[in-house]
Design a protein around this motif. Structure first.
Motif, PDB file in Angstrom:
ATOM      1  N   ALA A 143       0.818  -1.228   0.000  1.00  0.00           N
ATOM      2  CA  ALA A 143       0.000   0.000   0.000  1.00  0.00           C
ATOM      3  C   ALA A 143       0.842   1.264   0.000  1.00  0.00           C
ATOM      4  O   ALA A 143       0.495   2.248  -0.653  1.00  0.00           O
ATOM      5  CB  ALA A 143      -0.945  -0.014   1.205  1.00  0.00           C
ATOM      6  N   SER A 144       1.956   1.258   0.712  1.00  0.00           N
ATOM      7  CA  SER A 144       2.774   2.476   0.817  1.00  0.00           C
ATOM      8  C   SER A 144       3.367   2.895  -0.527  1.00  0.00           C
ATOM      9  O   SER A 144       3.737   4.056  -0.700  1.00  0.00           O
ATOM     10  CB  SER A 144       3.886   2.291   1.849  1.00  0.00           C
ATOM     11  OG  SER A 144       4.781   1.265   1.445  1.00  0.00           O
ATOM     12  N   LYS A 145       3.441   1.976  -1.468  1.00  0.00           N
ATOM     13  CA  LYS A 145       3.988   2.315  -2.786  1.00  0.00           C
ATOM     14  C   LYS A 145       3.198   3.445  -3.430  1.00  0.00           C
ATOM     15  O   LYS A 145       3.779   4.404  -3.940  1.00  0.00           O
ATOM     16  CB  LYS A 145       3.985   1.080  -3.685  1.00  0.00           C
ATOM     17  CG  LYS A 145       4.541   1.318  -5.073  1.00  0.00           C
ATOM     18  CD  LYS A 145       4.610   0.029  -5.873  1.00  0.00           C
ATOM     19  CE  LYS A 145       5.240   0.257  -7.227  1.00  0.00           C
ATOM     20  NZ  LYS A 145       5.466  -1.011  -7.949  1.00  0.00           N
ATOM     21  N   TYR A 146       1.866   3.329  -3.388  1.00  0.00           N
ATOM     22  CA  TYR A 146       1.010   4.313  -4.051  1.00  0.00           C
ATOM     23  C   TYR A 146       0.439   5.356  -3.097  1.00  0.00           C
ATOM     24  O   TYR A 146       0.056   6.437  -3.530  1.00  0.00           O
ATOM     25  CB  TYR A 146      -0.118   3.609  -4.808  1.00  0.00           C
ATOM     26  CG  TYR A 146       0.420   2.721  -5.899  1.00  0.00           C
ATOM     27  CD1 TYR A 146       0.972   3.268  -7.049  1.00  0.00           C
ATOM     28  CD2 TYR A 146       0.419   1.337  -5.755  1.00  0.00           C
ATOM     29  CE1 TYR A 146       1.491   2.453  -8.044  1.00  0.00           C
ATOM     30  CE2 TYR A 146       0.936   0.521  -6.746  1.00  0.00           C
ATOM     31  CZ  TYR A 146       1.470   1.089  -7.882  1.00  0.00           C
ATOM     32  OH  TYR A 146       1.999   0.287  -8.864  1.00  0.00           O
ATOM     33  N   GLU A 147       0.384   5.040  -1.823  1.00  0.00           N
ATOM     34  CA  GLU A 147      -0.175   5.980  -0.847  1.00  0.00           C
ATOM     35  C   GLU A 147       0.877   6.907  -0.249  1.00  0.00           C
ATOM     36  O   GLU A 147       0.540   7.994   0.210  1.00  0.00           O
ATOM     37  CB  GLU A 147      -0.878   5.205   0.276  1.00  0.00           C
ATOM     38  CG  GLU A 147      -2.095   4.441  -0.200  1.00  0.00           C
ATOM     39  CD  GLU A 147      -2.665   3.521   0.876  1.00  0.00           C
ATOM     40  OE1 GLU A 147      -2.190   3.569   2.034  1.00  0.00           O
ATOM     41  OE2 GLU A 147      -3.574   2.741   0.545  1.00  0.00           O
ATOM     42  N   LEU A 148       2.127   6.475  -0.259  1.00  0.00           N
ATOM     43  CA  LEU A 148       3.187   7.262   0.367  1.00  0.00           C
ATOM     44  C   LEU A 148       4.262   7.663  -0.631  1.00  0.00           C
ATOM     45  O   LEU A 148       4.505   8.840  -0.854  1.00  0.00           O
ATOM     46  CB  LEU A 148       3.799   6.460   1.532  1.00  0.00           C
ATOM     47  CG  LEU A 148       4.987   7.090   2.244  1.00  0.00           C
ATOM     48  CD1 LEU A 148       4.539   8.303   3.051  1.00  0.00           C
ATOM     49  CD2 LEU A 148       5.661   6.068   3.143  1.00  0.00           C
ATOM     50  N   TYR A 149       4.900   6.658  -1.216  1.00  0.00           N
ATOM     51  CA  TYR A 149       6.089   6.936  -2.026  1.00  0.00           C
ATOM     52  C   TYR A 149       5.782   7.728  -3.296  1.00  0.00           C
ATOM     53  O   TYR A 149       6.465   8.721  -3.585  1.00  0.00           O
ATOM     54  CB  TYR A 149       6.829   5.638  -2.370  1.00  0.00           C
ATOM     55  CG  TYR A 149       7.572   5.092  -1.182  1.00  0.00           C
ATOM     56  CD1 TYR A 149       8.738   5.699  -0.743  1.00  0.00           C
ATOM     57  CD2 TYR A 149       7.093   3.994  -0.483  1.00  0.00           C
ATOM     58  CE1 TYR A 149       9.418   5.221   0.351  1.00  0.00           C
ATOM     59  CE2 TYR A 149       7.769   3.503   0.619  1.00  0.00           C
ATOM     60  CZ  TYR A 149       8.930   4.118   1.030  1.00  0.00           C
ATOM     61  OH  TYR A 149       9.592   3.658   2.122  1.00  0.00           O
ATOM     62  N   TYR A 150       4.806   7.309  -4.090  1.00  0.00           N
ATOM     63  CA  TYR A 150       4.519   8.021  -5.336  1.00  0.00           C
ATOM     64  C   TYR A 150       4.082   9.472  -5.091  1.00  0.00           C
ATOM     65  O   TYR A 150       4.616  10.386  -5.736  1.00  0.00           O
ATOM     66  CB  TYR A 150       3.490   7.267  -6.185  1.00  0.00           C
ATOM     67  CG  TYR A 150       4.139   6.245  -7.092  1.00  0.00           C
ATOM     68  CD1 TYR A 150       4.572   6.590  -8.356  1.00  0.00           C
ATOM     69  CD2 TYR A 150       4.333   4.934  -6.668  1.00  0.00           C
ATOM     70  CE1 TYR A 150       5.169   5.668  -9.194  1.00  0.00           C
ATOM     71  CE2 TYR A 150       4.939   3.999  -7.497  1.00  0.00           C
ATOM     72  CZ  TYR A 150       5.354   4.367  -8.747  1.00  0.00           C
ATOM     73  OH  TYR A 150       5.959   3.452  -9.579  1.00  0.00           O
ATOM     74  N   PRO A 151       3.140   9.726  -4.162  1.00  0.00           N
ATOM     75  CA  PRO A 151       2.766  11.140  -3.949  1.00  0.00           C
ATOM     76  C   PRO A 151       3.933  12.003  -3.462  1.00  0.00           C
ATOM     77  O   PRO A 151       4.102  13.133  -3.933  1.00  0.00           O
ATOM     78  CB  PRO A 151       1.658  11.062  -2.888  1.00  0.00           C
ATOM     79  CG  PRO A 151       1.106   9.687  -2.992  1.00  0.00           C
ATOM     80  CD  PRO A 151       2.251   8.814  -3.418  1.00  0.00           C
ATOM     81  N   TRP A 152       4.743  11.474  -2.551  1.00  0.00           N
ATOM     82  CA  TRP A 152       5.876  12.261  -2.060  1.00  0.00           C
ATOM     83  C   TRP A 152       6.947  12.416  -3.124  1.00  0.00           C
ATOM     84  O   TRP A 152       7.588  13.469  -3.238  1.00  0.00           O
ATOM     85  CB  TRP A 152       6.449  11.642  -0.784  1.00  0.00           C
ATOM     86  CG  TRP A 152       5.593  11.943   0.402  1.00  0.00           C
ATOM     87  CD1 TRP A 152       4.749  11.084   1.047  1.00  0.00           C
ATOM     88  CD2 TRP A 152       5.459  13.200   1.071  1.00  0.00           C
ATOM     89  NE1 TRP A 152       4.101  11.730   2.073  1.00  0.00           N
ATOM     90  CE2 TRP A 152       4.524  13.041   2.115  1.00  0.00           C
ATOM     91  CE3 TRP A 152       6.034  14.454   0.888  1.00  0.00           C
ATOM     92  CZ2 TRP A 152       4.152  14.067   2.966  1.00  0.00           C
ATOM     93  CZ3 TRP A 152       5.667  15.487   1.739  1.00  0.00           C
ATOM     94  CH2 TRP A 152       4.743  15.282   2.755  1.00  0.00           C
ATOM     95  N   HIS A 153       7.155  11.384  -3.918  1.00  0.00           N
ATOM     96  CA  HIS A 153       8.124  11.466  -5.009  1.00  0.00           C
ATOM     97  C   HIS A 153       7.709  12.552  -6.001  1.00  0.00           C
ATOM     98  O   HIS A 153       8.543  13.334  -6.470  1.00  0.00           O
ATOM     99  CB  HIS A 153       8.229  10.099  -5.712  1.00  0.00           C
ATOM    100  CG  HIS A 153       9.280  10.026  -6.759  1.00  0.00           C
ATOM    101  ND1 HIS A 153      10.624   9.894  -6.470  1.00  0.00           N
ATOM    102  CD2 HIS A 153       9.191  10.057  -8.117  1.00  0.00           C
ATOM    103  CE1 HIS A 153      11.310   9.849  -7.596  1.00  0.00           C
ATOM    104  NE2 HIS A 153      10.475   9.952  -8.618  1.00  0.00           N
TER     105      HIS A 153
END
Length: 187
Positions: free
Chosen positions: A45-55
């Motif tokens: 889940a963190s791939k799309y909920e955390l990393y992509y938005p912050w990236h």
């Protein structure tokens, strides 16, 4: 007096030095996050909920920082040049690497924006919670091209950064002429 004037020209202005280091930290984080997040399984889940938005947010920030830095460099009448004590090929390589990095620091975020804007499954392009307008039509065929360019250009940027850092460290620690120490101009 002449020595003081030369010393002022031999060091970048504080604003450019600060932007350089902030941008370096942001880009190092982006390169790491990009590599890490693309290696995660899609089920994480963190791939799309955390990393992509912050990236995406930090990618836009890196883009804005480099635009400010380019504007400041353009408005600054005198900037340090590669030392004349460097070999001709080193001066050429220094200019080539620096200019290429500027091009890529603009191009890589633009390709990332283009990826997010054109991908049909994208939630959009965010800048720290603010949705930016998507200027490209949704088109997964174009997305694949932008994705490839984003990746190739990011790895090219990484290679140039390694070369840039290696050159600065080489001149600081291994050159016999202390005038070759270009790192002090950014400290």
């Amino acid at each position: 007096m002449n020595t003081l004037k030369q010393a002022a020209i031999d060091r970048y202005p504080t604003s450019l030095r600060m932007l350089h280091w902030v941008r370096a930290i942001v880009i190092a984080g982006l390169l790491w996050a990009g590599w890490y997040m693309t290696g995660l399984d899609d089920e994480v889940a963190s791939k799309y909920e955390l990393y992509y938005p912050w990236h995406k947010s930090f990618g836009v920030l890196a883009f804005l920082l480099v635009l400010v830095q380019i504007a400041l460099r353009w408005r600054t009448p005198t900037l340090p040049q590669p030392p004349q004590t460097l070999a001709g090929h080193e001066r050429f390589l220094s200019r080539f690497v620096q200019r290429s990095m500027y091009v890529l620091i603009v191009a890589v975020p633009l390709m990332g924006y283009s990826m997010s804007s054109s991908y049909t499954m994208s939630d959009g392009v965010f800048f720290f919670g603010v949705n930016l307008p998507e200027l490209l039509a949704k088109n997964d065929d174009l997305f694949v091209v932008f994705q490839w360019l984003h990746k190739v250009l990011a790895y090219t940027l990484l290679a140039l950064i390694v070369l840039h850092v290696a050159g600065a460290l080489k001149h600081r620690f291994f050159d016999s002429d202390p005038r070759n120490d270009v790192l002090r101009r950014m400290l």
